[in-house]
Write a protein that holds these residues in place. Structure first.
Motif, PDB file in Angstrom:
ATOM      1  N   ALA A 140       0.816  -1.216   0.000  1.00 40.62           N
ATOM      2  CA  ALA A 140       0.000   0.000   0.000  1.00 40.62           C
ATOM      3  C   ALA A 140       0.844   1.258   0.000  1.00 40.62           C
ATOM      4  O   ALA A 140       0.441   2.288  -0.545  1.00 40.62           O
ATOM      5  CB  ALA A 140      -0.936   0.003   1.215  1.00 40.62           C
ATOM      6  N   THR A 141       2.038   1.193   0.582  1.00 43.49           N
ATOM      7  CA  THR A 141       2.829   2.419   0.757  1.00 43.49           C
ATOM      8  C   THR A 141       4.203   2.378   0.108  1.00 43.49           C
ATOM      9  O   THR A 141       4.838   3.416  -0.038  1.00 43.49           O
ATOM     10  CB  THR A 141       3.012   2.716   2.260  1.00 43.49           C
ATOM     11  OG1 THR A 141       3.716   1.626   2.876  1.00 43.49           O
ATOM     12  CG2 THR A 141       1.670   2.900   2.953  1.00 43.49           C
ATOM     13  N   SER A 142       4.698   1.202  -0.267  1.00 40.46           N
ATOM     14  CA  SER A 142       6.090   1.092  -0.714  1.00 40.46           C
ATOM     15  C   SER A 142       6.294   1.402  -2.181  1.00 40.46           C
ATOM     16  O   SER A 142       7.427   1.658  -2.606  1.00 40.46           O
ATOM     17  CB  SER A 142       6.604  -0.328  -0.428  1.00 40.46           C
ATOM     18  OG  SER A 142       5.875  -1.281  -1.200  1.00 40.46           O
ATOM     19  N   GLY A 143       5.236   1.345  -2.988  1.00 40.53           N
ATOM     20  CA  GLY A 143       5.395   1.509  -4.424  1.00 40.53           C
ATOM     21  C   GLY A 143       5.894   0.260  -5.118  1.00 40.53           C
ATOM     22  O   GLY A 143       6.148   0.267  -6.322  1.00 40.53           O
ATOM     23  N   ILE A 144       6.043  -0.838  -4.368  1.00 40.53           N
ATOM     24  CA  ILE A 144       6.475  -2.115  -4.933  1.00 40.53           C
ATOM     25  C   ILE A 144       5.290  -2.768  -5.657  1.00 40.53           C
ATOM     26  O   ILE A 144       4.170  -2.793  -5.142  1.00 40.53           O
ATOM     27  CB  ILE A 144       7.004  -3.042  -3.828  1.00 40.53           C
ATOM     28  CG1 ILE A 144       8.268  -2.444  -3.192  1.00 40.53           C
ATOM     29  CG2 ILE A 144       7.278  -4.438  -4.368  1.00 40.53           C
ATOM     30  CD1 ILE A 144       9.435  -2.322  -4.133  1.00 40.53           C
ATOM     31  N   ASP A 145       5.546  -3.309  -6.849  1.00 37.27           N
ATOM     32  CA  ASP A 145       4.494  -3.963  -7.626  1.00 37.27           C
ATOM     33  C   ASP A 145       4.341  -5.441  -7.287  1.00 37.27           C
ATOM     34  O   ASP A 145       3.231  -5.980  -7.283  1.00 37.27           O
ATOM     35  CB  ASP A 145       4.788  -3.837  -9.125  1.00 37.27           C
ATOM     36  CG  ASP A 145       4.869  -2.391  -9.581  1.00 37.27           C
ATOM     37  OD1 ASP A 145       3.966  -1.614  -9.236  1.00 37.27           O
ATOM     38  OD2 ASP A 145       5.847  -2.039 -10.276  1.00 37.27           O
ATOM     39  N   ALA A 146       5.456  -6.115  -7.042  1.00 40.31           N
ATOM     40  CA  ALA A 146       5.444  -7.546  -6.766  1.00 40.31           C
ATOM     41  C   ALA A 146       6.674  -7.881  -5.934  1.00 40.31           C
ATOM     42  O   ALA A 146       7.620  -7.095  -5.859  1.00 40.31           O
ATOM     43  CB  ALA A 146       5.432  -8.360  -8.060  1.00 40.31           C
ATOM     44  N   ALA A 147       6.654  -9.048  -5.310  1.00 40.78           N
ATOM     45  CA  ALA A 147       7.780  -9.440  -4.458  1.00 40.78           C
ATOM     46  C   ALA A 147       8.009 -10.938  -4.548  1.00 40.78           C
ATOM     47  O   ALA A 147       7.070 -11.711  -4.797  1.00 40.78           O
ATOM     48  CB  ALA A 147       7.517  -9.039  -3.004  1.00 40.78           C
TER      49      ALA A 147
END
Length: 298
Positions: A140-147
């Protein structure tokens, strides 16, 4: 009800979210390239519009109120969805786009990066920005799309694709390995046992698997990164229990040895992402490549 009051402007929401995340008007102003007074005015305008107090003063610092913390959590998630939708639109227009991927540091360096050229060969117009993360990713806050994460099963609220089962191997330095003609589980249990912080129970599970008493464990230092544990094993500080796919090169070169068969843990490696990112063109391309690569790598 005036619905305009329920839809504050993006500028005041961005100022509030940054100030809430840092609990600092000064740090929020630096992040947003604004003055501190501008951030203060934006937050005050939002408080006036909502009719609630979002921050309280504690000396020269500001702290979120209970309602401010609740509002920040909801707004951060909403802004994350806006950013994701914007990236989706930009990627669709460009026909490719970029992907912000978080991955475990050693998995990224030892498994993913040596194979990533295969992805770029087929998708030269997609950029994969890699972020090393050990802690859980806040989409929600990191700007990461996938992990890419390690877990004991699928994670709630996320789309999860299993890549590999985790097989753990006992690793020794060649010097230590040469001190015995043969290594039994009992022999291994008498050594100094090194561990990785995010899998602190690995040795306990290994002892249970081999029917060994836990009270005989000689636990040594723990490490945040598997790569650091490997260096400690090389330096004869102790022995390790690490995923097979992370030490294939060291075993092949003889830098490390493994005197026993691999042990299947309950964990696995997963590609995970929130449902809102599923249709991102860059993620769609990367997902298909990654799953195919992982399947062929078994």
């Amino acid at each position: 009800m005036n619905y305009r009051n329920l839809t504050p402007s993006m500028s005041v929401l961005l100022a509030f979210e940054a100030a809430a995340r840092h609990e600092s008007y000064t740090r929020a102003a630096t992040e947003l390239s604004l003055t501190q007074s501008a951030v203060t005015r934006q937050v005050q305008a939002l408080e006036q519009q909502l009719g609630v107090t979002l921050f309280r003063r504690e000396g020269r610092a500001v702290k979120l109120t209970d309602v401010g913390r609740l509002y920040q959590r909801e707004i951060a998630e909403a802004l994350g969805r806006v950013r994701s939708a914007t990236l989706h639109a930009m990627a669709h227009q460009a026909g490719a786009g970029s992907l912000r991927l978080a991955t475990l540091p050693t998995f990224g360096s030892k498994w993913l990066l040596p194979r990533l050229h295969g992805f770029y060969r087929h998708h030269p117009d997609v950029l994969v920005h890699i972020n090393s993360r050990i802690e859980p990713v806040d989409f929600a806050t990191s700007g990461i799309d996938a992990a890419i994460v390690v877990a004991t099963g699928e994670l709630p609220g996320l789309i999860c694709h299993r890549l590999h089962a985790e097989e753990l191997m006992v690793i020794l330095s060649p010097t230590l390995e040469a001190t015995r003609a043969q290594w039994s589980p009992v022999d291994i249990s008498q050594q100094v046992l090194l561990s990785v912080a995010n899998n602190a129970n690995a040795w306990g599970e290994w002892f249970t698997h081999h029917g060994l008493p836990h009270q005989t464990m000689r636990l040594g230092p723990s490490f945040e990164l598997t790569s650091h544990l490997v260096q400690a094993v090389r330096a004869d500080i102790g022995i390790g229990l690490v995923p097979r796919i992370l030490i294939a090169d060291e075993l092949a070169s003889g830098e490390l040895t493994c005197p026993t068969l691999p042990y299947a843990s309950a964990r696995g490696y997963y590609l995970v992402y929130p449902p809102r990112n599923q249709a991102l063109p860059a993620l769609d391309a990367f997902r298909h490549w990654l799953l195919d690569t992982a399947e062929r790598d078994v």
